[in-house]
Design a protein around this motif. Sequence first.
Motif, mmCIF file in Angstrom:
data_model
loop_
_atom_site.group_PDB
_atom_site.id
_atom_site.type_symbol
_atom_site.label_atom_id
_atom_site.label_comp_id
_atom_site.label_asym_id
_atom_site.label_seq_id
_atom_site.Cartn_x
_atom_site.Cartn_y
_atom_site.Cartn_z
ATOM 1 N N LYS A 1 0.831 -1.206 0.000
ATOM 2 C CA LYS A 1 0.000 0.000 0.000
ATOM 3 C C LYS A 1 0.861 1.249 0.000
ATOM 4 N N GLN A 2 1.964 1.249 0.748
ATOM 5 C CA GLN A 2 2.838 2.407 0.769
ATOM 6 C C GLN A 2 3.487 2.645 -0.584
ATOM 7 N N VAL A 3 3.925 1.572 -1.225
ATOM 8 C CA VAL A 3 4.558 1.730 -2.541
ATOM 9 C C VAL A 3 3.545 2.250 -3.551
ATOM 10 N N ILE A 4 2.343 1.673 -3.535
ATOM 11 C CA ILE A 4 1.307 2.116 -4.473
ATOM 12 C C ILE A 4 0.948 3.582 -4.221
ATOM 13 N N ARG B 1 1.601 6.583 -6.808
ATOM 14 C CA ARG B 1 0.434 7.371 -7.232
ATOM 15 C C ARG B 1 0.623 8.849 -6.918
ATOM 16 N N GLU B 2 1.180 9.163 -5.738
ATOM 17 C CA GLU B 2 1.372 10.558 -5.369
ATOM 18 C C GLU B 2 2.454 11.235 -6.197
ATOM 19 N N ILE B 3 3.363 10.462 -6.780
ATOM 20 C CA ILE B 3 4.411 11.052 -7.604
ATOM 21 C C ILE B 3 3.976 11.153 -9.066
ATOM 22 N N GLN C 1 -1.440 14.615 -14.338
ATOM 23 C CA GLN C 1 -2.561 15.555 -14.315
ATOM 24 C C GLN C 1 -2.089 16.988 -14.549
ATOM 25 N N GLY C 2 -0.978 17.365 -13.919
ATOM 26 C CA GLY C 2 -0.454 18.706 -14.127
ATOM 27 C C GLY C 2 -0.017 18.937 -15.566
ATOM 28 N N VAL D 1 10.408 9.634 3.076
ATOM 29 C CA VAL D 1 9.987 10.037 1.733
ATOM 30 C C VAL D 1 8.690 10.837 1.802
ATOM 31 N N GLU D 2 7.776 10.408 2.674
ATOM 32 C CA GLU D 2 6.446 11.018 2.733
ATOM 33 C C GLU D 2 6.506 12.490 3.140
ATOM 34 N N VAL D 3 7.387 12.828 4.086
ATOM 35 C CA VAL D 3 7.468 14.218 4.549
ATOM 36 C C VAL D 3 7.809 15.143 3.393
ATOM 37 N N ARG D 4 8.860 14.823 2.644
ATOM 38 C CA ARG D 4 9.274 15.702 1.541
ATOM 39 C C ARG D 4 8.323 15.606 0.361
ATOM 40 N N LEU D 5 7.730 14.437 0.158
ATOM 41 C CA LEU D 5 6.779 14.291 -0.938
ATOM 42 C C LEU D 5 5.544 15.152 -0.697
#
Length: 977
Positions: A596-599, A603-605, A611-612, A683-687
Amino acid sequence: MLRKQAQEEDSTILIDMAPGVENGDSYGSTANTSELNGQQEAAHRVGSPSKPQIADFVLVWEEDLRLGQQQDSATRDKTDTHAAWRKTFLDNLRAAGLCVDQHDVQDEAGAVHYVLLSAPWAVLCYYAEDLRLKLPLQELPNQASNWSAGLLAWLGIPNILQEDVPDVPPEYYSCQFKVSKLSRFLGSDNQDTFFASTKRHQILFAILAKTPYGHEKKGLFGIDQLLAEGVFSAAFPLHDGPFRTPPEGPQAPRLTQRQVLFQFWARWCKWNKYQPLDHARRYFGEKVALYFAWLGFYTGWLLPAAAVGTLVFLVGCFLVFSDIPTQELCNSEESFEMCPLCLDCPFWLLSSACTLVRAGRLFDHGGTVFFSMFMALWAVLFLEYWKRKSATLAYRWGCSYYEDIEERPRPQFAASAPMTALNPITGEDEPYFPERSRVRRVLAGSVVVMMMVAVVVMCLVSIILYRAIMAILVSRSDNTLLAAWASRIASFTGSVVNLVFILILSKIYVALAHILTRWEMHRTQTQFEDAFTLKVFIFQFANLYSSPIYVAFFKGRFVGYPGNYHTLFGVRNEECAAGGCLIELAQELLVIMVGKQVINNVREILVPKLQGWWQKSRLRSKKRKARPSDAAGQAPWEADYELLPCGGLFEEYLEMVLQFGFVTIFVAACPLAPLFALLNNWVEVRLDARKFVCQYRRPVAERAQDIGIWSHILAGIAHLAVVSNAFLLAFTSDFLPRAYYRWTRARDLHGFVNFTLARAPPAFASAHNRTCRYQAFRGDDGQYSPTYWNLLAIRLAFVIVFEHVVFSIGRVLDLLVRDIPESVEVQVKREYYLAKQALAENEVSAARLPHPGPPASPALVHQWHGTWSSALPWHVTDHSRSIHSLLRPLLETGSLQNKGQRLSGLGEESGPTAYNARSWPGLTSPLPLRSQGSPQVGSPTWRAGTQRPQNYQRLTALQRPHSSPPAASRPRALCLQ
C-alpha cells in the motif's frame, strides 16, 4: 429559549455586514443594501483605500464556445441557470464590499474566465472581528525548539539536522481583534501589512462561503455548492509568486515565502533537516502546519522503534542456525510424515518445510516478547509527548481555545438549522439543531456503517474460500515445487486479491460517508470532519485489518483433526502452514503495509505529474491561440490554475494512522514494521511538502487547535495494540509452548518438535493404511490432551498479566508526563494579562463619558457604537468575547483576586459579586464566577434553550448599533482596579 428561524424572501440576498438585526448573529444572515452600505461607509473612517492593489482570491470558470446551438433544451437551460447563478453570486460579492475584477482568455473553441477578488480595509476589519481572528499585541523572539537538538547539545554532538532558514517568523502575544481597539494591535498603522495573507484568505473564504446566489433555505449559497454544481471550475487563493528561486541565487531578502519553503523544505536533499514549521504555518495556516508537525514528530519517534526492531530481527537471524527444534525439524528427513492439508492433498514430510520454519524463527523468539512490551510503552510515551508538543504549538500559534470559543458554525449548518439557541460559552444567539434529532441521525448512519463493515466481512469470507480452493488446485499440480508451496502461494495471492478489494471498497465508502456526515447536521467544521473521519476510519480499519486479524487469531483454530475436519460452505477450514501462522501474518503485513505504501507513493508522484502536464498543455494551448504575442508571459492566476486542486489532509492522516496500526497492533509478528514505516515516512514528509509547495494550488489557511479526532483514534489503537500483542504472543507464537516444555520436560528443547505433533486417530490410519502426524495437542482419539488445557490456562494468565503490567506502566507514564509544559502555562497567563490590558485599559474613562445619543447619519453608526459600547458591561456589549475567553481561566482559579485585583462596580456593590447576575436582575451571568444564586457556565442549569430573562430584549437592544439605549436602562460601567 429555542426559536424557529423565520423564512426569508428571495429578495433579501445580500450578506449581512452587521451583527444580526434580529437574532444577534451573522451566520449566513441577510440584510438590505442600505444597511450594508452604511456599515461600509462607517468602516472607512480610518481612511482606507477603496480598492486594494493586489488580489487575494481567484474564481475560475470555463466556457465551451463550440457547443452553441448544438445543445439540447435541457443542457441549454442548465447553462442559462448556471450563468444566472454566477451573475447573482458576483453581484452579491460586490454588494458585500469586495473588489471584483475579471480577466478572460478566449479562442475560437472556448474561454477561461478569471475573477480576481480582494477585500478593502473596511471589510477586512469587520470580518476579522466577526470571525474572532487573533492578531498580535506584542512581538516575541521565536521560541521553536526540538527535543533532539537539546539532547545533541547536551551531549556535545554537532547537530547535522539543524539549518538556518531565512526570514524566521516572529512570535506574538495575541488576542481577538476589535476595531474599537485597533491602535492597541501591533502594526495597525500599516494597512497593507497589518492583515497577513492567510488572514485575508480566511476572510475572503468566509464571505464566499456565506454569499447566496438564490434562496438560502434551498441551499443556494456558498462557493462550495457552486463548485459542486459546476458553476465555477475552481476557487483558490493566489500563491506568493513562483516557487523557484530567481536566477541570481537564493538570497534571503529577495526570496518570497513560497521560495523559502521550496528552498529549505520541499527539496529532496533536505530529507535530513528539520522542517521549518513556523514558515509552513505562516504560509499555509495552522491546520496544514499541525499535520506536518505531527508527521515529523511521529517519524522522529519511529527511529528508536526501528532501531530496536531491527536489533530483534538480527537476534532472530542468529537464533535460526542455533535453535535446536529447528535443527531437529530440518534433520528429521522421513521421521515425521504429515497428514494431508486438504481433501485431495497428498501426505507430506515435515522436513520439506525447513525453509518456512527457519523464516518463522526470524520473528518468533524470546526477543519478540520484549519488543512487544517495548512498542506498547513506546506508543504511550509517543502520545503523551505529542500532547505536550501539540499544546505548545497551539499556544505559540494562537489556537489554544479555537474549537471551544472562536470557531463559528458552518454556513451549511446555519442555513439548514431549524431554530436558534443561546451559546452557553459565547453568550450569542446561534443556529441550533436539536441534539436528540442529531443522535437519531447518527444512529441511523451507524447502521449504514455496520452494513458496510458486513460487506467487508463477506469479502473476507470470499478470500478465505479462495485460499482454500487455490491451495487444493495448486497442490494437484505435477510440479513438485508448486505442490510443496501450495499453501504459501494461496496465501500470497489471497493477500493481493484482498488488497484489490481494499482499494475498491475504500472509494465507494468515502463517498457514502460524505453523504451521511452532511445529513447528520454537525455544527462546526471541526465536528463535521471528526464525524466523517470516524466513519471512514471504522470502515478502513475493518477493510484493511480484517485479513491480518483472521490470520492472527482465527486461522488454524477450528480445523478439527484427521477423520473429523470442520468445513465452511463445504470447504475444509484452513490450517496454518508448517512454519506457523506467525510467519504467514508477517507476510500478510508486508504485502498490505509495504504494498500500500509503494502504491500510494507511486500514485502521489506520477498521478500529479500526469494531471499537471495535461492541465498545463490544455490551458497553454488555448492561450497561444487566443494571444500568440503574450504566450511567453503568464499571469499569476493563470499559473496557479494550471496547478492541481488541494485534496485536503484526510487521506494523508488516514495513511499514516493506518500505518501506525500496523506498527503497533501486529508488531509481534513483524519487528521490521517500524523500519519500513520510517523509510516510507522520510519520503512522505518531503513528498507531501513538495505537493503543497509546487504541485497544489494554495489551500485556504484553516485554523486548528490540534489534529482532531485522530489523536483519540491513535490512543484507541495504542490500547488495542496491547491486547492484540498479548494474544499474539499467547496463542499464535510458539513462545509459551517452548517455555512450558522447557519447564516441564527438557531445558535444551530436545524433542520439542515431537511434543507439538499429535498422531492421527486409528480409524483414519486404517482407512489410509498409514499413520501420520498433525500439529495439535490431542490424544490418539482426537480429544484435547491435558497438555492443551494446561497451556490454555498459562496463555490466559499470560494475557492478563501482560495487559495489566503494560497498562499500569503506561498509566504511570501518563501521570508523570504533563500534557501541557509548565513554561507554556506561564506564557498563557502572561498573554491573558496583556490581552486584558489591551482591551479593558480605559473602561473607567469611557464609562464617565456622557452618552452622546445615536448619530443621525448611518455613516457614523459604527463610530458611535465603538465609543459608547466600551462603557457597557462586558456581558452586554459585543466586545465581550475576547474578555470572556481570556479572563475565564484566571477568574476560575482566582488569580485576579490573589494578585490584589478585583472587579468592582462604580455603585454600591463591590468585589467579585459585582459582576454576576445580581448586576442585572433576571440575567444569567456568562462568566463562571463563584457567586451564590447565579447559574454558571457548564452547570446543568445553563444549556442551550435556557429561558431568557424578562429584560433580555431591553439588553440586546443595547448591543445594536442602530438604536440608542434608553436612559433608564443604561448600566453602570465595571472596571478593573
